[in-house]
Design a protein around this motif. Structure first.
Motif, mmCIF file in Angstrom:
data_model
loop_
_atom_site.group_PDB
_atom_site.id
_atom_site.type_symbol
_atom_site.label_atom_id
_atom_site.label_comp_id
_atom_site.label_asym_id
_atom_site.label_seq_id
_atom_site.Cartn_x
_atom_site.Cartn_y
_atom_site.Cartn_z
ATOM 1 N N GLY A 98 0.794 -1.220 0.000
ATOM 2 C CA GLY A 98 0.000 0.000 0.000
ATOM 3 C C GLY A 98 0.827 1.270 0.000
ATOM 4 N N ASP A 99 2.106 1.160 0.389
ATOM 5 C CA ASP A 99 2.981 2.330 0.413
ATOM 6 C C ASP A 99 3.715 2.532 -0.905
ATOM 7 N N ARG A 100 3.394 1.733 -1.911
ATOM 8 C CA ARG A 100 4.130 1.795 -3.172
ATOM 9 C C ARG A 100 3.410 2.609 -4.246
ATOM 10 N N GLY A 101 2.403 3.369 -3.864
ATOM 11 C CA GLY A 101 1.699 4.179 -4.844
ATOM 12 C C GLY A 101 0.209 4.207 -4.560
ATOM 13 N N ARG A 102 -0.526 4.843 -5.438
ATOM 14 C CA ARG A 102 -1.974 5.012 -5.272
ATOM 15 C C ARG A 102 -2.710 3.845 -5.926
ATOM 16 N N ALA A 103 -3.506 3.138 -5.129
ATOM 17 C CA ALA A 103 -4.286 2.021 -5.654
ATOM 18 C C ALA A 103 -5.635 2.517 -6.156
ATOM 19 N N ALA A 104 -6.066 1.959 -7.279
ATOM 20 C CA ALA A 104 -7.363 2.326 -7.848
ATOM 21 C C ALA A 104 -7.957 1.108 -8.541
ATOM 22 N N VAL A 105 -9.189 0.766 -8.185
ATOM 23 C CA VAL A 105 -9.900 -0.335 -8.828
ATOM 24 C C VAL A 105 -11.001 0.265 -9.691
ATOM 25 N N ALA A 106 -10.877 0.090 -11.002
ATOM 26 C CA ALA A 106 -11.892 0.587 -11.929
ATOM 27 C C ALA A 106 -12.928 -0.505 -12.160
ATOM 28 N N ALA A 107 -14.191 -0.176 -11.918
ATOM 29 C CA ALA A 107 -15.298 -1.113 -12.133
ATOM 30 C C ALA A 107 -16.112 -0.627 -13.325
ATOM 31 N N PHE A 108 -16.344 -1.508 -14.274
ATOM 32 C CA PHE A 108 -17.047 -1.160 -15.504
ATOM 33 C C PHE A 108 -18.418 -1.837 -15.501
ATOM 34 N N ARG A 109 -19.465 -1.016 -15.587
ATOM 35 C CA ARG A 109 -20.830 -1.519 -15.477
ATOM 36 C C ARG A 109 -21.676 -1.089 -16.671
ATOM 37 N N GLU A 110 -22.677 -1.893 -16.924
ATOM 38 C CA GLU A 110 -23.683 -1.566 -17.932
ATOM 39 C C GLU A 110 -25.037 -1.926 -17.344
#
Length: 392
Positions: free
Chosen positions: A43-55
């Motif tokens: 977690g200290d190695r950068g910014r985490a981001a989870v992109a969720a794609f929905r329809e």
């Protein structure tokens, strides 16, 4: 297709995410739980981001990334890999609903192209299949400069319904190793195999690491500490989710071997193993006992595949496996930067004698013969011991 970006954490659409992972070639390494465990350590190695794609509110795709920095460059890497060129996860964690791989790939590339904070996109351990092919096509259509090459070999055994049918596929030497050697250890050492109870998971994992260090040497302290943090978070969750299958080989009260694996959907994932290579245990093929137990378990429980994951060893071939390639793709936001890095990588691969990077995929993206960076000196089954988790 709508996209939302969230920070990894408890309750992050876990059931929907898990449903996608179960239809993905990434399997257990595509789960939210695996990514959360890696994030505990990195977690200290950068910014985490989870992109969720929905329809229409239906989850069609997941793309977990970490945005960080290297010297003189900002990069985006897959969240489940930790850091470095080899990565912790054996398969990439980008997921797409079956039949929608092309749409999800386009959405992922569009989202990344519009996102600030990266100059280099490093996609490691992409498994063969429709999603990887679609990602390569989407990157090309977006006009982004990229490089691709085979990353590692994974060995997979397609399992029959009975042990008798499986053994009939093997050579006499392989049958002897997988059946007679365990009987010898049982007869002379009193060796027994059992699943490890939950209160001893971490302790026996440390035993496995100790065996690996005796055989292959230890890792740098920081890397070992990071790996321990990932595993300490991962094993209890994998056990709770009923995925963990961790076998212990015992002689009396002493542990002489450990195999770490997972049962997920219709497959067994053989993650790592090690055994006593000093003292009395060194005279026996203890790796045969561990693998035979895991294979028997998989066939007895009706699993369809025994995935031996990364690493090209002779014993995997002898056990009737097929080679499957993972791929690594580097994408550059700036074409000029891409050309410079491409030239540097070209020189490096020549000096190290590795498979070259290419601007287009060489051959079809499927099961192929050949060699890649993960090829190692072939070892006889008697020397079975997979490399430490996440370490080439």
């Amino acid at each position: 297709m709508d996209v939302s970006v969230e920070t990894p954490g408890p309750g992050l659409f876990l059931d929907e995410w898990d449903a996608l992972a179960r239809t993905s070639p990434s399997g257990v390494f595509g789960t939210a739980e695996w990514h959360a465990a890696v994030q505990k350590a990195y977690g200290d190695r950068g910014r985490a981001a989870v992109a969720a794609f929905r329809e229409h509110d239906r989850l069609l795709g997941v793309a977990p990334f970490r945005f960080g920095s290297r010297p003189l460059i900002h990069d985006a890497t897959l969240l489940g890999m930790g850091e470095g060129g080899y990565g912790l996860g054996d398969y990439a964690g980008i997921l797409a609903a079956p039949g929608r791989e092309g749409d999800v790939a386009d959405a992922v590339v569009s989202w990344l192209a519009a996102s600030a904070g990266w100059d280099l996109l490093d996609l490691q351990q992409l498994p063969p299949g429709r999603l990887t092919k679609a990602l390569l096509e989407s990157i090309r259509r977006a006009g982004l400069r990229s490089l691709v090459r085979r990353h590692n070999i994974c060995h997979v055994i397609e399992l029959p319904s009975t042990w008798a049918e499986y053994r009939s596929r093997l050579s006499p030497g392989a049958r002897d190793w997988l059946e007679r050697k365990p009987r010898k250890a049982e007869r002379e050492l009193g060796a027994t195999i059992e699943l490890i109870e939950p209160d001893r998971l971490i302790e026996e994992y440390r035993t496995m690491r100790r065996f690996q260090a005796q055989r292959f040497g230890g890792q740098p302290p920081e890397r070992e500490s990071k790996l321990a943090a990932v595993i300490s978070a991962w094993l209890p969750v994998a056990y709770e989710r009923n995925w963990l299958r961790m076998f212990r080989l015992r002689s009396g009260s002493r542990t002489i071997g450990v195999l770490l694996g997972y049962e997920y959907e219709d497959a067994f994932y053989f993650h790592s193993a090690a055994f006593e290579s000093l003292g009395e245990g060194a005279k026996y093929s203890l790796g045969a006992s561990l693998l035979a137990a895991a294979l028997h378990y998989s066939i007895d429980h009706g699993l369809e595949r025994f995935d031996m994951l990364r690493g090209h060893y002779d014993y995997k071939v002898r056990l009737g496996s097929e080679k499957r390639y993972n791929y690594r793709v580097m994408v550059f936001r700036d074409s000029l930067m891409g050309r410079g890095i491409e030239a540097a990588l070209h020189i490096r691969t020549i000096l190290k004698g590795k498979r070259p990077w290419r601007t287009e995929l060489e051959g079809p993206l499927d099961v192929e013969a050949g060699s890649d960076d993960s090829d190692r000196s072939a070892r006889a089954p008697e020397h079975l011991a997979t490399s430490p988790v996440g370490v080439e």
